[in-house]
Design a protein around this motif. Sequence first.
Motif, PDB file in Angstrom:
ATOM      1  N   ASN A  15       0.757  -1.229   0.008  1.00 47.27           N
ATOM      2  CA  ASN A  15       0.121  -0.032   0.070  1.00 47.27           C
ATOM      3  C   ASN A  15       1.008   1.205   0.037  1.00 47.27           C
ATOM      4  OD1 ASN A  15      -2.219  -1.351  -0.028  1.00 47.27           O
ATOM      5  ND2 ASN A  15      -2.682  -1.328   2.294  1.00 47.27           N
ATOM      6  N   ALA A  16       1.909   1.044   0.616  1.00 47.19           N
ATOM      7  CA  ALA A  16       2.843   2.597   0.880  1.00 47.19           C
ATOM      8  C   ALA A  16       3.463   2.796  -0.415  1.00 47.19           C
ATOM      9  CB  ALA A  16       3.689   2.328   1.898  1.00 47.19           C
ATOM     10  N   ILE A  17       3.765   1.403  -1.228  1.00 44.14           N
ATOM     11  CA  ILE A  17       4.619   1.813  -2.268  1.00 44.14           C
ATOM     12  C   ILE A  17       3.470   2.485  -3.285  1.00 44.14           C
ATOM     13  CG2 ILE A  17       5.599   0.524  -4.242  1.00 44.14           C
ATOM     14  CD1 ILE A  17       6.853  -1.462  -1.939  1.00 44.14           C
ATOM     15  N   GLU A  18       2.430   1.809  -3.296  1.00 41.38           N
ATOM     16  CA  GLU A  18       1.428   2.367  -4.521  1.00 41.38           C
ATOM     17  C   GLU A  18       0.698   3.539  -4.090  1.00 41.38           C
ATOM     18  OE1 GLU A  18      -1.193  -1.189  -4.185  1.00 41.38           O
ATOM     19  OE2 GLU A  18      -0.017  -2.262  -5.762  1.00 41.38           O
ATOM     20  N   ALA A  19       1.177   4.089  -2.704  1.00 39.49           N
ATOM     21  CA  ALA A  19       0.745   5.543  -2.541  1.00 39.49           C
ATOM     22  C   ALA A  19       1.826   6.456  -2.855  1.00 39.49           C
ATOM     23  CB  ALA A  19       0.609   5.696  -1.076  1.00 39.49           C
ATOM     24  N   ARG A  20       2.663   5.963  -4.054  1.00 35.52           N
ATOM     25  CA  ARG A  20       3.714   6.942  -4.494  1.00 35.52           C
ATOM     26  C   ARG A  20       4.772   7.511  -3.501  1.00 35.52           C
ATOM     27  NH1 ARG A  20      -0.849   8.276  -7.549  1.00 35.52           N
ATOM     28  NH2 ARG A  20      -0.899  10.287  -6.491  1.00 35.52           N
ATOM     29  N   SER A  21       5.138   6.684  -2.529  1.00 41.21           N
ATOM     30  CA  SER A  21       5.926   7.255  -1.511  1.00 41.21           C
ATOM     31  C   SER A  21       7.523   7.059  -1.963  1.00 41.21           C
ATOM     32  CB  SER A  21       5.882   6.291  -0.233  1.00 41.21           C
ATOM     33  OG  SER A  21       4.781   5.996   0.066  1.00 41.21           O
ATOM     34  N   THR A 126      12.171  -5.998  -3.064  1.00 41.76           N
ATOM     35  CA  THR A 126      12.172  -5.931  -4.582  1.00 41.76           C
ATOM     36  C   THR A 126      11.078  -5.657  -5.333  1.00 41.76           C
ATOM     37  OG1 THR A 126      11.532  -8.366  -4.288  1.00 41.76           O
ATOM     38  CG2 THR A 126      13.871  -7.861  -4.636  1.00 41.76           C
ATOM     39  N   TYR A 127       9.930  -5.074  -4.764  1.00 42.75           N
ATOM     40  CA  TYR A 127       9.215  -4.225  -5.443  1.00 42.75           C
ATOM     41  C   TYR A 127       9.485  -3.265  -6.258  1.00 42.75           C
ATOM     42  CZ  TYR A 127       4.902  -5.826  -2.702  1.00 42.75           C
ATOM     43  OH  TYR A 127       3.970  -6.693  -2.131  1.00 42.75           O
ATOM     44  N   PRO A 128       9.309  -3.366  -7.644  1.00 46.06           N
ATOM     45  CA  PRO A 128       9.685  -2.473  -8.618  1.00 46.06           C
ATOM     46  C   PRO A 128       9.387  -0.821  -8.297  1.00 46.06           C
ATOM     47  CG  PRO A 128       7.861  -3.719  -9.682  1.00 46.06           C
ATOM     48  CD  PRO A 128       7.961  -4.246  -8.356  1.00 46.06           C
ATOM     49  N   GLY A 129      10.067   0.011  -8.476  1.00 43.98           N
ATOM     50  CA  GLY A 129       9.669   1.241  -8.477  1.00 43.98           C
ATOM     51  C   GLY A 129      10.769   2.112  -7.836  1.00 43.98           C
ATOM     52  N   ASP A 130      11.194   3.452  -7.813  1.00 43.77           N
ATOM     53  CA  ASP A 130      12.154   4.138  -7.345  1.00 43.77           C
ATOM     54  C   ASP A 130      11.805   4.844  -6.260  1.00 43.77           C
ATOM     55  OD1 ASP A 130      14.352   5.487  -7.386  1.00 43.77           O
ATOM     56  OD2 ASP A 130      13.823   7.233  -8.517  1.00 43.77           O
ATOM     57  N   PHE A 131      12.137   4.167  -4.880  1.00 47.85           N
ATOM     58  CA  PHE A 131      11.875   4.634  -3.632  1.00 47.85           C
ATOM     59  C   PHE A 131      12.783   4.084  -2.905  1.00 47.85           C
ATOM     60  CE2 PHE A 131       9.625   0.519  -4.606  1.00 47.85           C
ATOM     61  CZ  PHE A 131      10.088  -0.185  -3.420  1.00 47.85           C
ATOM     62  N   GLU A 132      13.109   4.733  -1.623  1.00 46.63           N
ATOM     63  CA  GLU A 132      14.117   4.361  -0.667  1.00 46.63           C
ATOM     64  C   GLU A 132      13.162   3.541   0.477  1.00 46.63           C
ATOM     65  OE1 GLU A 132      16.516   3.190   0.447  1.00 46.63           O
ATOM     66  OE2 GLU A 132      17.989   4.441   1.244  1.00 46.63           O
ATOM     67  N   ARG A 152      17.601   0.084   1.130  1.00 49.61           N
ATOM     68  CA  ARG A 152      17.343  -0.136  -0.075  1.00 49.61           C
ATOM     69  C   ARG A 152      18.417   0.323  -1.167  1.00 49.61           C
ATOM     70  NH1 ARG A 152      13.581   0.743  -4.656  1.00 49.61           N
ATOM     71  NH2 ARG A 152      13.214  -1.249  -5.598  1.00 49.61           N
ATOM     72  N   ASN A 153      18.591   1.633  -0.958  1.00 46.13           N
ATOM     73  CA  ASN A 153      19.212   2.606  -2.100  1.00 46.13           C
ATOM     74  C   ASN A 153      20.721   1.883  -1.792  1.00 46.13           C
ATOM     75  OD1 ASN A 153      17.218   3.584  -3.321  1.00 46.13           O
ATOM     76  ND2 ASN A 153      17.321   5.612  -2.333  1.00 46.13           N
ATOM     77  N   GLU A 154      21.270   1.744  -0.516  1.00 40.46           N
ATOM     78  CA  GLU A 154      22.581   1.247  -0.168  1.00 40.46           C
ATOM     79  C   GLU A 154      22.800  -0.092  -0.924  1.00 40.46           C
ATOM     80  OE1 GLU A 154      24.819   1.513   3.893  1.00 40.46           O
ATOM     81  OE2 GLU A 154      23.390   0.022   3.840  1.00 40.46           O
ATOM     82  N   LEU A 155      21.747  -0.993  -1.072  1.00 38.40           N
ATOM     83  CA  LEU A 155      22.191  -2.213  -1.291  1.00 38.40           C
ATOM     84  C   LEU A 155      21.744  -2.300  -2.962  1.00 38.40           C
ATOM     85  CD1 LEU A 155      19.744  -4.118   0.998  1.00 38.40           C
ATOM     86  CD2 LEU A 155      22.027  -4.769   0.496  1.00 38.40           C
ATOM     87  N   ILE A 158      25.276  -1.369  -4.539  1.00 32.38           N
ATOM     88  CA  ILE A 158      26.286  -2.354  -4.395  1.00 32.38           C
ATOM     89  C   ILE A 158      25.727  -3.542  -5.376  1.00 32.38           C
ATOM     90  CG2 ILE A 158      26.953  -4.400  -3.228  1.00 32.38           C
ATOM     91  CD1 ILE A 158      26.889  -2.622  -0.738  1.00 32.38           C
ATOM     92  N   LEU A 159      24.394  -3.848  -5.592  1.00 32.89           N
ATOM     93  CA  LEU A 159      24.008  -4.802  -6.593  1.00 32.89           C
ATOM     94  C   LEU A 159      23.405  -4.577  -7.828  1.00 32.89           C
ATOM     95  CD1 LEU A 159      22.047  -6.780  -3.563  1.00 32.89           C
ATOM     96  CD2 LEU A 159      24.347  -7.345  -4.671  1.00 32.89           C
ATOM     97  N   GLY A 160      23.222  -3.258  -8.083  1.00 31.66           N
ATOM     98  CA  GLY A 160      22.689  -2.695  -9.219  1.00 31.66           C
ATOM     99  C   GLY A 160      21.263  -2.942  -9.374  1.00 31.66           C
ATOM    100  N   ASP A 161      20.827  -3.175 -10.399  1.00 33.10           N
ATOM    101  CA  ASP A 161      19.498  -3.298 -11.046  1.00 33.10           C
ATOM    102  C   ASP A 161      18.821  -4.502 -10.270  1.00 33.10           C
ATOM    103  OD1 ASP A 161      16.963  -3.572 -11.878  1.00 33.10           O
ATOM    104  OD2 ASP A 161      17.430  -3.557 -13.817  1.00 33.10           O
ATOM    105  N   LEU A 162      17.697  -4.523  -9.233  1.00 30.49           N
ATOM    106  CA  LEU A 162      17.355  -5.250  -8.361  1.00 30.49           C
ATOM    107  C   LEU A 162      16.292  -6.414  -9.248  1.00 30.49           C
ATOM    108  CD1 LEU A 162      16.732  -4.308  -4.929  1.00 30.49           C
ATOM    109  CD2 LEU A 162      18.592  -5.351  -5.539  1.00 30.49           C
ATOM    110  N   SER A 163      16.068  -5.880 -10.404  1.00 34.16           N
ATOM    111  CA  SER A 163      15.406  -6.726 -11.336  1.00 34.16           C
ATOM    112  C   SER A 163      16.254  -8.152 -12.266  1.00 34.16           C
ATOM    113  CB  SER A 163      14.230  -6.313 -12.470  1.00 34.16           C
ATOM    114  OG  SER A 163      15.231  -5.528 -13.311  1.00 34.16           O
TER     115      SER A 163
END
Lengths: 189, 133
Positions: A15-21, A126-132, A152-155, A158-163
């Motif tokens: 819900n939080a991700i879909e609320a454009r956080s 690993t939900y898609p989207g640009d959020f911390e 998340r951004n720290e990871l 290091i790991l690059g694209d999480l998809s």
Amino acid sequence: MHESICDFLLDIIQNAIEARSSVITIIVEDTSDSFTCKVIDNGKGMSESELERIRDPFYTDGVKHTKRKVGLGIPFLEQAVSMSDGDSSIESVKGEGTTITFSFPFDHIDTPPIGNIPSTFFAAMTYPGDFEMHIHYAISRDSGADGYELHRNELIDILGDLSMSQSLILLRDFIRSQDEDLEELRKNR
Amino acid sequence: MAKMTLEALRALREEKKSALNKRDVEGKTAQIVVGMGTCGIAAGAKGALDGFLAAIDEYKLDNVAVTQTGCMGLCYVEPTVEVIVEGMPNVIYGKVDAEVAKKIVKDHVMHKQMVSEHVFDRPAADIFNGGGK
């Protein structure tokens, strides 16, 4: 389907991700007596009237899932919390964000099982989207206390694209390695 | 397992990135295709694959891709390997172990000289292109 506390947590995070956080903070406290989750987001928030309506089963804003009508996350959570004598609260300010807190006591027979914590954190990250996303997990028992944090951004740095499958494998192993040491402590309730 | 630190995760990522790079065919001048069918694996294709990867590391080659495929139909000379190098005919080597793998990298890939005693066939694609001659 909601079978565990982690299922509820993942629903709230979604819900939080879909609320454009742009920033979501998840605080999980696993004590001897209770399991408490707090999800703080800075998404679109809700007005007083919307806050009233989210408790109605099948109410949804119609934006998140355009082709299917759901809206059972909060009603199911509140039902489960009430059945097990837990606590929940929702605070929200339109345009500023929402904070949802819920807690389940361990000594109640209707408290759902916790579920798989590292898998839940992995799914959330690993939900898609640009959020911390900041995850703080703390476990405390009479025998001691421990925990870990995931950012998340720290990871991603290091790991690059999480998809990418290679990144996902490494992320899964990393989260598991953080969690494995806590297993003994978790069992000693 | 002990808690992995972010530094350890970063190191692991770099290690995997280099392994992935070896599989990437894009922009490479040579490709080594190892037959990893059941027959190949039973005959020791994993040793050959490791031998190629080790040789590429040893000679510090960054223009060679190592990929895997299934059975090439030459089960009697497994492990089989197809080597594709620019300016040379595609060649299938048979009975390749780690030692032969190293020789193939050194002679065929680096110095463009075939390892005659292990050449067994040319790929079917060549035969079809040449009208079966």
